[in-house]
Design a protein around this motif. Structure first.
Motif, PDB file in Angstrom:
ATOM      1  N   LEU A 249       7.699  -0.027   7.297  1.00 16.67           N
ATOM      2  CA  LEU A 249       7.130   0.196   8.619  1.00 16.67           C
ATOM      3  C   LEU A 249       6.286   1.469   8.643  1.00 16.67           C
ATOM      4  O   LEU A 249       5.155   1.485   9.149  1.00 16.67           O
ATOM      5  N   LEU A 250       6.822   2.545   8.089  1.00 11.98           N
ATOM      6  CA  LEU A 250       6.099   3.812   8.069  1.00 11.98           C
ATOM      7  C   LEU A 250       4.839   3.719   7.210  1.00 11.98           C
ATOM      8  O   LEU A 250       3.773   4.229   7.584  1.00 11.98           O
ATOM      9  N   GLU A 251       4.948   3.046   6.063  1.00  9.02           N
ATOM     10  CA  GLU A 251       3.778   2.892   5.192  1.00  9.02           C
ATOM     11  C   GLU A 251       2.688   2.071   5.883  1.00  9.02           C
ATOM     12  O   GLU A 251       1.500   2.398   5.785  1.00  9.02           O
ATOM     13  N   VAL A 252       3.086   1.012   6.589  1.00  6.49           N
ATOM     14  CA  VAL A 252       2.090   0.169   7.274  1.00  6.49           C
ATOM     15  C   VAL A 252       1.447   0.921   8.432  1.00  6.49           C
ATOM     16  O   VAL A 252       0.224   0.870   8.616  1.00  6.49           O
TER      17      VAL A 252
ATOM     18  N   ARG B 235      -4.676  -7.903   0.505  1.00  4.47           N
ATOM     19  CA  ARG B 235      -4.023  -6.725   1.081  1.00  4.47           C
ATOM     20  C   ARG B 235      -4.627  -6.393   2.450  1.00  4.47           C
ATOM     21  O   ARG B 235      -5.152  -5.310   2.687  1.00  4.47           O
ATOM     22  N   THR B 236      -4.533  -7.371   3.365  1.00  7.59           N
ATOM     23  CA  THR B 236      -5.009  -7.178   4.734  1.00  7.59           C
ATOM     24  C   THR B 236      -3.953  -7.696   5.710  1.00  7.59           C
ATOM     25  O   THR B 236      -3.137  -8.555   5.372  1.00  7.59           O
ATOM     26  N   LEU B 237      -4.013  -7.165   6.924  1.00  9.35           N
ATOM     27  CA  LEU B 237      -3.160  -7.608   8.019  1.00  9.35           C
ATOM     28  C   LEU B 237      -4.036  -8.067   9.167  1.00  9.35           C
ATOM     29  O   LEU B 237      -5.081  -7.458   9.451  1.00  9.35           O
ATOM     30  N   ARG B 238      -3.637  -9.130   9.842  1.00  7.21           N
ATOM     31  CA  ARG B 238      -4.308  -9.571  11.065  1.00  7.21           C
ATOM     32  C   ARG B 238      -3.531  -8.989  12.243  1.00  7.21           C
ATOM     33  O   ARG B 238      -2.369  -9.317  12.459  1.00  7.21           O
ATOM     34  N   LEU B 239      -4.182  -8.104  12.988  1.00  5.79           N
ATOM     35  CA  LEU B 239      -3.541  -7.424  14.106  1.00  5.79           C
ATOM     36  C   LEU B 239      -4.098  -7.936  15.420  1.00  5.79           C
ATOM     37  O   LEU B 239      -5.277  -8.286  15.523  1.00  5.79           O
ATOM     38  N   ARG B 240      -3.235  -7.972  16.441  1.00  6.45           N
ATOM     39  CA  ARG B 240      -3.667  -8.343  17.785  1.00  6.45           C
ATOM     40  C   ARG B 240      -3.593  -7.104  18.658  1.00  6.45           C
ATOM     41  O   ARG B 240      -2.507  -6.585  18.929  1.00  6.45           O
TER      42      ARG B 240
ATOM     43  N   GLY C  76      -3.137  -0.163   1.719  1.00 10.54           N
ATOM     44  CA  GLY C  76      -3.192   0.299   0.348  1.00 10.54           C
ATOM     45  C   GLY C  76      -2.024  -0.147  -0.513  1.00 10.54           C
ATOM     46  O   GLY C  76      -1.113  -0.851  -0.065  1.00 10.54           O
ATOM     47  N   VAL C  77      -2.046   0.308  -1.756  1.00  5.83           N
ATOM     48  CA  VAL C  77      -1.034  -0.082  -2.735  1.00  5.83           C
ATOM     49  C   VAL C  77       0.371   0.385  -2.338  1.00  5.83           C
ATOM     50  O   VAL C  77       1.326  -0.395  -2.428  1.00  5.83           O
ATOM     51  N   PRO C  78       0.549   1.642  -1.868  1.00 12.09           N
ATOM     52  CA  PRO C  78       1.908   2.048  -1.477  1.00 12.09           C
ATOM     53  C   PRO C  78       2.488   1.178  -0.361  1.00 12.09           C
ATOM     54  O   PRO C  78       3.664   0.801  -0.410  1.00 12.09           O
ATOM     55  N   ALA C  79       1.656   0.848   0.638  1.00 12.71           N
ATOM     56  CA  ALA C  79       2.123  -0.025   1.719  1.00 12.71           C
ATOM     57  C   ALA C  79       2.440  -1.419   1.181  1.00 12.71           C
ATOM     58  O   ALA C  79       3.406  -2.055   1.608  1.00 12.71           O
TER      59      ALA C  79
END
Length: 301
Positions: A139-142, A166-171, A183-186
Motif C-alpha cells: 500500500l505504501l509503495e503504491v 506496470r500500470t494501474l487504472r485509477l478512478r 516502479g519496480v519496488p512497488a
C-alpha cells in the motif's frame, strides 16, 4: 418548494448526473443543510442575497477557516444556479455572493531518503509473512510510487492492475479514469502481497471484499480512514509533525517527481489534476526546498 426539498434534488443531481464522489456530496450536504437550518427552511424562492450574506457572516464569526467558508459559498452558488436551471427560482441570488479569498499553504513533504528508509522498514516487516504487513508495504509503495489519492487506491480492483506494463487504472474525481505507471519496488511489493498476503486476509472475512486489491484485517475492502491512519502513523515521524494530511505520500511523490526533472504536464497527468494550476503548487514546494538547501549550504547565504 421548500429549500430542504430542493437541496435533496440538487444532491441527487451531484451524485447521479455529475458523478461527484460520495465524499464531495457529503461535504455539500453538510453545507447546504446548514443553510436550510440558518434560513428556517422557507420556500426556495424566498432566499435572497441578504440571507446568504448573513449565513456567510455567521460562519465567519463562528471561526470557520477561509477554506471552509469558500467551500460553503461554492456549495450555495452551485445549488442556486441549479435551482434556476430547473425553474425553481426566477433569479439566482448566488451570482452576487462573493467567496472569501483563501491563502494557500504549501503541503508538507518528506525527503526522498527519509521515505526510502520508511519503505525499507515496511519491507523488513513484510518479510515476516504477516498478511497485514505485506499489505501495508504494498500500500505504501503504491501510494508513493503513483502519487494516487487514498480513495483511488482503496477503489482498486484486481483487474485494474496491468503487471506486464506496470500500470494501474485509477478512478479519480468525477469517476474519471486514468492509467498511471508504477516502479519496480512497488511491483515487487504488490506481487508479494497478492501472492502471499491477500489470500490470508480473504480467509479472515466473509468474501465482502470481492475483487478489491487492498483488504482490511477482516477481509472487506480497505477503507480510506484506515489508510489515513496508517499513513499518518508511519509518515508523521519522518516529516516531524502529527498534524499530517491524508495526502502525505501524494504530496511527496509530486514534489520528488519535479525535483527529479519531470515536466509539469506529466505530473499533472499522473496526479489526475483537472487544472495545471493545482499542480503548480508543487513547483513552489520545490523552490522552497531549494532555498532551504541554499541557506544551509552556501557560505554567502
Amino acid at each position: 418548494m421548500r429549500i430542504s426539498e430542493a437541496v435533496e434534488g440538487y444532491l441527487s443531481h451531484l451524485g447521479d448526473v455529475r458523478r461527484l464522489s460520495p465524499a464531495t456530496v457529503r461535504a455539500y450536504r453538510s453545507d447546504l443543510v446548514d443553510l436550510v437550518r440558518a434560513s428556517g427552511d422557507p420556500d426556495v424562492r424566498d432566499i435572497d442575497i441578504e440571507a446568504l450574506r448573513q449565513w456567510q457572516w455567521d460562519a465567519a464569526t463562528a471561526g470557520l477557516s477561509k477554506a471552509t467558508a469558500a467551500r460553503r459559498t461554492s456549495a450555495a452558488r452551485g445549488f442556486l444556479a441549479w435551482a434556476q436551471d430547473e425553474g425553481l427560482i426566477d433569479a439566482d441570488p448566488g451570482q452576487r455572493l462573493v467567496a472569501p479569498k483563501r491563502g494557500r499553504s504549501l503541503p508538507r513533504v518528506a525527503t526522498a531518503p527519509a521515505l526510502d528508509g520508511l519503505l525499507t522498514d515496511a519491507e523488513s516487516a513484510a518479510r515476516s509473512g504477516d498478511p497485514v504487513a505485506l499489505r501495508d508495504h504494498a500500500l505504501l509503495e503504491v501510494l508513493y510510487g503513483t502519487g494516487a489519492r487514498v480513495s483511488e487506491v482503496c477503489g482498486l480492483d484486481l483487474d485494474d492492475i496491468d503487471d506486464e506494463r506496470r500500470t494501474l487504472r485509477l478512478r479519480g474525481k468525477g469517476d474519471k479514469e486514468r492509467v498511471v505507471p508504477y516502479g519496480v519496488p512497488a511491483a515487487h511489493a504488490l506481487d508479494a502481497y497478492l501472492v502471499r498476503g491477500r489470500a490470508g486476509l480473504v480467509d479472515r472475512g466473509d468474501g465482502s471484499g470481492g475483487p478489491a486489491v487492498f483488504l482490511g484485517a477482516r477481509g472487506g475492502r480497505l477503507g480510506p480512514r484506515a489508510v489515513h491512519a496508517l499513513v499518518s502513523r508511519v509518515v508523521a515521524p519522518v516529516v516531524g509533525t502529527e498534524s499530517l494530511g491524508p495526502h502525505a505520500l501524494r504530496h511527496s511523490a509530486a514534489t520528488h517527481l519535479l525535483d527529479g526533472g519531470a515536466d509539469l504536464r506529466s505530473v499533472q497527468e499522473i496526479l489526475g489534476h483537472a487544472s495545471l494550476g493545482t499542480t503548480q503548487i508543487y513547483t513552489h514546494v520545490s523552490a522552497e526546498r531549494l532555498r532551504d538547501a541554499y541557506r544551509l549550504a552556501h557560505p554567502r547565504a
